[in-house]
Design an enzyme around this catalytic site. Structure first.
Site, PDB file in Angstrom:
ATOM      1  N   ASP A   1       0.835  -1.197   0.000  1.00  0.00           N
ATOM      2  CA  ASP A   1       0.000   0.000   0.000  1.00  0.00           C
ATOM      3  C   ASP A   1       0.875   1.254   0.000  1.00  0.00           C
ATOM      4  O   ASP A   1       1.951   1.254  -0.616  1.00  0.00           O
ATOM      5  CB  ASP A   1      -0.944  -0.050   1.225  1.00  0.00           C
ATOM      6  CG  ASP A   1      -2.283   0.612   0.965  1.00  0.00           C
ATOM      7  OD1 ASP A   1      -2.293   1.827   0.707  1.00  0.00           O
ATOM      8  OD2 ASP A   1      -3.308  -0.071   1.020  1.00  0.00           O
TER       9      ASP A   1
ATOM     10  N   HIS B   1      -3.764   6.348   2.877  1.00  0.00           N
ATOM     11  CA  HIS B   1      -4.466   5.115   2.496  1.00  0.00           C
ATOM     12  C   HIS B   1      -3.904   3.885   3.225  1.00  0.00           C
ATOM     13  O   HIS B   1      -4.647   3.069   3.776  1.00  0.00           O
ATOM     14  CB  HIS B   1      -4.325   4.976   0.976  1.00  0.00           C
ATOM     15  CG  HIS B   1      -5.176   3.937   0.333  1.00  0.00           C
ATOM     16  ND1 HIS B   1      -4.762   2.639   0.179  1.00  0.00           N
ATOM     17  CD2 HIS B   1      -6.405   4.014  -0.237  1.00  0.00           C
ATOM     18  CE1 HIS B   1      -5.711   1.959  -0.464  1.00  0.00           C
ATOM     19  NE2 HIS B   1      -6.718   2.771  -0.722  1.00  0.00           N
TER      20      HIS B   1
ATOM     21  N   SER C   1     -11.038  -0.614  -1.363  1.00  0.00           N
ATOM     22  CA  SER C   1      -9.780  -0.535  -0.613  1.00  0.00           C
ATOM     23  C   SER C   1     -10.010  -0.734   0.870  1.00  0.00           C
ATOM     24  O   SER C   1      -9.118  -1.187   1.581  1.00  0.00           O
ATOM     25  CB  SER C   1      -9.135   0.848  -0.796  1.00  0.00           C
ATOM     26  OG  SER C   1      -8.442   0.916  -1.997  1.00  0.00           O
TER      27      SER C   1
END
Ligand SMILES: *[C@@H]1O[C@H](CO)[C@@H](O)[C@H](O)[C@H]1NC(C)=O
Ligand SMILES: *[C@@H]1O[C@H](CO)[C@@H](O)[C@H](O)[C@H]1NC(C)=O
Ligand SMILES: *[C@@H]1O[C@H](CO)[C@@H](O)[C@H](O)[C@H]1NC(C)=O
Ligand SMILES: *[C@@H]1O[C@H](CO)[C@@H](O)[C@H](O)[C@H]1NC(C)=O
Ligand SMILES: *[C@@H]1O[C@H](CO)[C@@H](O)[C@H](O)[C@H]1NC(C)=O
Ligand SMILES: *[C@@H]1O[C@H](CO)[C@@H](O)[C@H](O)[C@H]1NC(C)=O
Ligand SMILES: *[C@@H]1O[C@H](CO)[C@@H](O)[C@H](O)[C@H]1NC(C)=O
Length: 771
Positions: free
Chosen positions: A152, A216, A549
């Site tokens: 990620d 994220h 996600s």
């Protein structure tokens, strides 16, 4: 403290996430192809080669890869791979690739491309806290001992979600390392942190450290395995004790995405290569690129290697391309493909129109009465842009707002594909507006979001937006409105529902089984964040994000719990357990709906169903891994050449396969069957189930798709032991009597193996399509 900057960063963050939700984020973008292609121009290629010939043990794998570079070249390998794939990445000209492809041992060359990034309350929503957390705490030990590799944007290691109080050191097999400037930033929670930014096209900004500058990766890692943090909230709402799904699992962090979340295939591969070498148990991959043949999809290739060679389960996001059909990413049969569903929490912001009509909206920003007095209705204004462009919405441009005299009013803004809600809110604020009503786009259907707004806002759905624009504004001379903020509500709307953005099947590249496999929480998910949002920084920081996600790390965490409870289970067994025990109904027993059109969701929308971790822990029977020869037969059946198949299984030859297999023939827990008029009007499939106990006798109950006959033999399975495998056949044919044959129809059904005490139900979902 630099407050404006913090706010700006959070706007950027939200805009990025917005993008990934609304713009079918997962388009493959070639990194350097756009700069013209003179044959002397170098770009990054990923080169697949055969294994080092066993006759030549005098050279290393690295030397073998290097031997493919032009003899007089000044170029070096960017990376040499042997776990995630066999081959290397290098900067090469077209001509050099041409030359190299003639060498013995060459299999396939692909230019680099870009992949895109696609909780307090969720453990309880998923039933993990029920029964005193018996399964969660005792059986699965909160995921104790399991290492989740997160591919990620890195991590914010000082966040309290990543404290390691009471955690054991990593298992002895762990070989990873910590590349933060201070190795003290790793602990028994974050046991490894690496970063791969080869910056092959020179445009990928961001330092190459594992520190998360996007937000994220911190969020996904916190969702999968964040520890318990008391008093977590966003702007004071949705408060409670936050925890990841597997709060005692270890995290291994691989930062491969830079410049607002663009992830180069070469870096993604480098991350996975390192993770497999380090010894992770699971990979959580919340990114993707639009579907392409499997031999051109590095996530498919690397995942195959991870599952088949390393026994590492790969959980990956299905993509945010919904509600369109055929919008999947990561639909390979060896990947657990995860769609997104809603949860039963909302943060209410009710629109009250001057006519008395009330519309249900959401916002995480719940202003105090002194800041926004809901008792006072304000003039309502719907700014019209000079050049209305639906891609950008009507509040994207500050000038439009100023021209429309929005000062002190409630402003109606429409969502566009390329402009986010925070941008609109920021413009309304700049132009002097008092509040905003933000209307979702048509593709979002009935969806509303609890966004961290910066001004008093109600985010309402598209259809309620039409009520304001078409009914109220069109008929009122002095329209007014206000927003009533009612805070967090649990157990509100029927949940789960399939989120409107969640990518839908079927896959055009890999038909024959149902994808996505499963849906899990992915809407308005609160988890760790590096950034403070809104005017007042609070610590610890949490943020609310939506996307597949966000659902992917929920399933990664659940897979970690199952792995901890059943260390000997293969990735296919864990995947099967999750699929066959999923729910088709909400907690109230109603069918799961599609948030896009408020119709019942089908298997293309929700996969086999919504994850039920407690039941997945006791699946009874599982559909275990294929023998490797089945995968070869499958890849040959996709029409791939020997070289293309050898990327997955070295030294494969399709001419040696007597019967190729279709996807529907794989030992998969779900099936997508095509039936024709003359050929294939009947299909016989075989499946093998492994008994994982505690029951020994199962009988089958068939719920046939309408107009279809499903005949299963034998109808009773009698096992003598745990671990025993039994085979059964599934005959699927048209029911000639009850239907007038219509060959374009598509119908949905399932069959279920039910244990003698009826406590265990092993459901296989089925889609039958006429061709
Ligand atoms: C550049 O290469 C691509 C892919 O090989 C090709 O489609 C395109 O036509 C080429 N462009 C030029 C200007 O040669
Ligand atoms: C081993 O491989 C290297 C590099 O391709 C080559 O130079 C060498 O001749 C090979 N040796 C044998 C015995 O095949
Ligand atoms: C390498 O050698 C080949 C053949 O001798 C020649 O055509 C090519 O231009 C050379 N490349 C470089 C980078 O020197
Ligand atoms: C969450 O906020 C509500 C409303 O302010 C409050 O009543 C409640 O006690 C808070 N809960 C926690 C766990 O802080
Ligand atoms: C809100 O407005 C009403 C009506 O004008 C007034 O009675 C009330 O005191 C106001 N509340 C606050 C907190 O200002
Ligand atoms: C969605 O459908 C259900 C059941 O048909 C209905 O009760 C509900 O009112 C609908 N919701 C909306 C927002 O139309
Ligand atoms: C590859 O397969 C062929 C035919 O099956 C076999 O003869 C050969 O030894 C194999 N090569 C390697 C390196 O395994």
């Amino acid at each position: 403290m630099n407050i404006p900057k913090i706010t700006f960063v959070s706007i950027l963050l939200a805009v990025t996430i917005f993008f990934s939700i609304h713009s079918q984020c997962t388009h493959a973008v070639y990194a350097s192809a756009d700069k013209g292609n003179s044959s002397t121009q170098r770009r990054a290629y990923i080169i697949h080669v055969k294994k080092l010939p066993s006759t030549n043990l005098t050279i290393s794998n690295l030397q073998w890869h290097r031997s493919f570079l032009p003899a007089n070249s000044s170029q070096e390998l960017l990376f040499s791979f042997q776990h995630a794939m066999n081959g290397f990445a290098a900067m090469l000209t077209e001509e050099e690739v041409e030359d190299l492809s003639k060498k013995d041992g060459f299999l396939h060359a692909q230019p680099n491309k870009m992949y895109k990034l696609t909780t307090t309350h969720t453990p309880k929503f998923l039933g993990l806290e029920s029964g005193g957390g018996q399964f969660w705490r005792r059986t699965a030990g909160y995921g104790k001992g399991v290492i989740i590799g997160v591919i990620d944007t890195g991590i914010w290691p000082t966040h309290p979600s990543f404290k390691d109080d009471g955690m054991s050191p990593p298992p002895a097999k762990w070989k990873g390392r910590c590349d933060f400037k201070s190795s003290k930033l790793c602990n028994n929670k974050i046991i490894g942190a690496r970063s791969f930014n080869l910056n092959i096209d020179g445009s990928r900004f961001g330092s190459s450290t594992p520190l998360d500058e996007v937000g994220h990766g911190t969020h996904t890692a916190g969702t999968a395995a964040g520890t318990f943090v008391m008093g977590a909230s966003v702007l004071g709402t949705a408060n409670g004790t936050a925890s990841g799904i597997a709060p005692d699992a270890h995290l291994a962090i691989y930062n491969v995405c830079f410049s607002e979340g663009a992830c180069a295939a070469v870096d993604v591969l480098a991350g996975i290569e390192t993770a497999l070498n380090d010894g992770v148990d699971l990979l959580s991959i919340s990114l993707g690129a639009s579907e392409t043949q499997l031999y051109n999809d590095i996530l498919s290739i690397a995942s195959f290697r991870a599952v088949v060679n390393n026994g590492v389960l790969v959980s990956a996001s299905a993509g945010n391309g919904g509600p369109n059909s055929n919008s999947l990413d990561n639909a390979s049969p060896w990947i657990l493909t995860v769609g997104a569903s809603t949860i039963d929490r909302r943060v209410r912001a009710i629109v009250k129109l001057g006519s008395g009509v009330k519309l249900e909206g959401q916002s995480s920003y719940q202003p105090e009465k002194e800041k926004f007095n809901s008792s006072i209705s304000l003039p309502l204004v719907y700014p019209r842009a000079d050049f209305f462009n639906s891609d950008f919405g009507n509040c994207n441009d500050l000038k439009t707002l100023r021209d429309n005299d929005v000062g002190g009013k409630v402003v109606v803004c429409e969502g566009g594909i390329f402009s986010g809600r925070l941008q609109a809110g920021s413009n309304v604020y700049e132009a002097g507006g008092a509040a905003m009503i933000y209307i979702g786009s048509k593709n979002e259907g009935y969806r509303t979001d609890a966004t961290e707004d910066i001004i008093p806002t109600s985010g309402i759905n598209y259809y309620d937006g039409l009520v304001i624009i078409n009914d109220y504004l069109a008929s009122s001379i002095n329209p007014t409105a206000t927003i009533e903020f009612l805070g967090t509500q649990i157990g509100s709307n029927p949940a789960p529902a399939v989120s409107s953005f969640s990518s839908r099947g079927p896959s055009l590249i890999t038909p024959g089984f149902i994808k996505p496999d499963i849906i899990g929480p992915g809407v308005n998910i609160l988890a760790a964040s590096p950034f403070s949002v809104g005017p007042l920084p609070v610590d610890p920081y949490f943020s609310i994000l939506s996307g597949t996600s966000m659902s992917c790390p929920h399933l990664s965490g659940i897979a970690a719990l199952l792995k901890s409870a059943h260390p000997q289970w293969s990735p296919a067994m864990i995947t099967s357990a999750i699929i066959t025990t999923s729910d088709l109904t909400t907690a109230n027993g109603e069918k799961i709906m599609d948030q896009y059109d408020n119709n019942t969701a089908n298997f293309h929308d929700m996969g086999s169903g919504h994850v039920n971790p407690i039941r997945a822990n006791n699946p009874g029977l599982v559909y275990d891994t294929q023998p490797i020869k089945d995968y070869v037969a499958y890849l040959c059946g996709l029409g791939y050449t020997d070289s293309q198949v050898s990327i997955f299984v070295p030294n494969s030859s399709c001419s040696e396969i007597t019967n190729t297999l279709d996807g529907v023939d794989l030992n998969y827990p779900s099936m997508g069957v095509e039936l024709g008029r003359s050929n294939y009007y009947r299909r016989r499939l075989y499946r093998v189930v492994t008994n994982v106990g505690p029951s020994y006798m199962y009988k089958v109950i068939v719920s046939s798709p309408p107009g279809v006959i499903v005949d299963i033999e034998p109808k009773i399975l009698n096992f003598k032991s745990v671990g025993e495998r039994l085979k059964f056949s599934v005959d699927v044919s048209w029911d000639m009597e009850s239907i007038k044959l219509s060959y374009s129809l598509e119908e949905f059904g399932y069959f279920t193996w039910v244990s003698a005490d009826e406590k265990i139900k092993v459901r296989s979902s089925m889609v039958v399509k006429g061709i």
